[in-house]
Design an enzyme around this catalytic site. Sequence first.
Site, PDB file in Angstrom:
ATOM      1  CD1 TRP A  10      -2.636   1.454   2.369  1.00 45.77           C
ATOM      2  CD2 TRP A  10      -2.778   1.580   0.153  1.00 45.77           C
ATOM      3  NE1 TRP A  10      -3.650   2.328   2.057  1.00 45.77           N
ATOM      4  CE2 TRP A  10      -3.750   2.427   0.697  1.00 45.77           C
ATOM      5  CE3 TRP A  10      -2.657   1.487  -1.237  1.00 45.77           C
ATOM      6  CZ2 TRP A  10      -4.618   3.193  -0.080  1.00 45.77           C
ATOM      7  CZ3 TRP A  10      -3.522   2.259  -2.024  1.00 45.77           C
ATOM      8  CH2 TRP A  10      -4.481   3.096  -1.443  1.00 45.77           C
ATOM      9  NE  ARG A  38       9.324  -1.134   8.544  1.00 51.04           N
ATOM     10  CZ  ARG A  38       8.359  -1.855   9.106  1.00 51.04           C
ATOM     11  NH1 ARG A  38       8.224  -1.868  10.412  1.00 51.04           N
ATOM     12  NH2 ARG A  38       7.538  -2.572   8.358  1.00 51.04           N
ATOM     13  CE  LYS A  81      -7.758   1.064   5.089  1.00 43.53           C
ATOM     14  NZ  LYS A  81      -8.532   0.572   3.943  1.00 43.53           N
ATOM     15  CE  LYS A 141     -10.480  -2.536   5.408  1.00 45.81           C
ATOM     16  NZ  LYS A 141      -9.622  -3.107   4.355  1.00 45.81           N
ATOM     17  CG  ASP A 177     -12.128  -0.137   3.257  1.00 44.15           C
ATOM     18  OD1 ASP A 177     -11.749  -0.914   2.370  1.00 44.15           O
ATOM     19  OD2 ASP A 177     -11.340   0.429   4.035  1.00 44.15           O
ATOM     20  CB  SER A 194     -10.281  -9.252   0.244  1.00 42.10           C
ATOM     21  OG  SER A 194     -10.342  -9.302   1.649  1.00 42.10           O
ATOM     22  CG  ASN A 236      -8.251  -9.072   6.251  1.00 39.94           C
ATOM     23  OD1 ASN A 236      -7.727  -9.396   7.305  1.00 39.94           O
ATOM     24  ND2 ASN A 236      -7.887  -7.978   5.585  1.00 39.94           N
ATOM     25  CD  GLU A 238      -4.246  -5.262   6.525  1.00 41.83           C
ATOM     26  OE1 GLU A 238      -4.956  -6.207   6.113  1.00 41.83           O
ATOM     27  OE2 GLU A 238      -3.709  -4.440   5.776  1.00 41.83           O
TER      28      GLU A 238
END
Length: 339
Positions: free
Chosen positions: A11, A33, A106, A197, A250, A260, A262, A287
Amino acid sequence: MKIIVFGAGAWGTALAVSAARHPDGHAVELWARDAAQATAMQGRRENARYLPGIALPQALTVRCAPAVELDASSADLVIVATPMAGLRDTLTALQACAAPVAWLCKGFEAPQTGSDPATVGMLGHEIRASVAPRLKAGVLSGPSFALEVAKGQPTALVAASEHARVREALVQAFHSATLRVYASDDVPGVEVGGAVKNVLAIATGLCDGLALGLNARAALVTRGLAEMTRLGVALGARAETFMGLSGLGDLVLTATGDLSRNRRVGQLLAQGLSLQQAVDSLGHVAEGVYSARTVVQRAAVAGVDMPISEAVVALLDGRLRPVEAVAALMGREPKLETV
């Protein structure tokens, strides 16, 4: 406009690419990083791990530094694209930053050691108030898959902040012919929508994986939206926010879209995979797996009933099998339909 994006996942990279293509000619720095990742991206002009096949524009420079070394003194806008677990340290490092700051992550933060039980599962704006109260900051959220944004496919997002300067900077940075950015001052509403969500998408993925049908999916999405709204209002959000891009928009995307992660977790659990096997097969972070428990914990503190989210946590913890999770939801006592 000079834009620094800290965090080179899918993202963060997608938004950096979008900003670097902007017709206003933004100069964009994408900070990773990991030194090896930064070197490879700068050399190959591609984020081969997270967005293979997407060329990095010449206006985008890849750098490497940990959060504590992030120098944002020359930036007009700083975007924090770390996971939720990294937001606290990054905002602490940026607490004296003069430029507007916005985060993309999120979810609810996992409880801190020794934290007040009343603050279990803090949202991004609550973390900011705790560690960087003078920072002018906000959140960029809404229905968006990173790959589609990186490809320049039409997308709409919400820039939420109590500060007009932050909202305006986000619109200036990203609003374009293919990326429409709406402004909002309902930060709690936008953040709750983005957090819950992901949990609900696991439930709908489970529903689809068990081939329960479109009726069942519609029921889960609709009642999930009611759960989301109840929690958001309890945490200071406006109910109407959940009918917009960062709520319903969303949720529909994450619960039904084939990209997706998730939703995919729910599908894999329905197929009999263990949670670890499901997560390992993704190659990216889902997430909802990490935020589901804190969503339910925060809801409990707020006195909010969230049966779908609670069933997801029981499923992830191994206390319910997929068919048992569905049975637990369908076997609840009849009641009036309320939000």
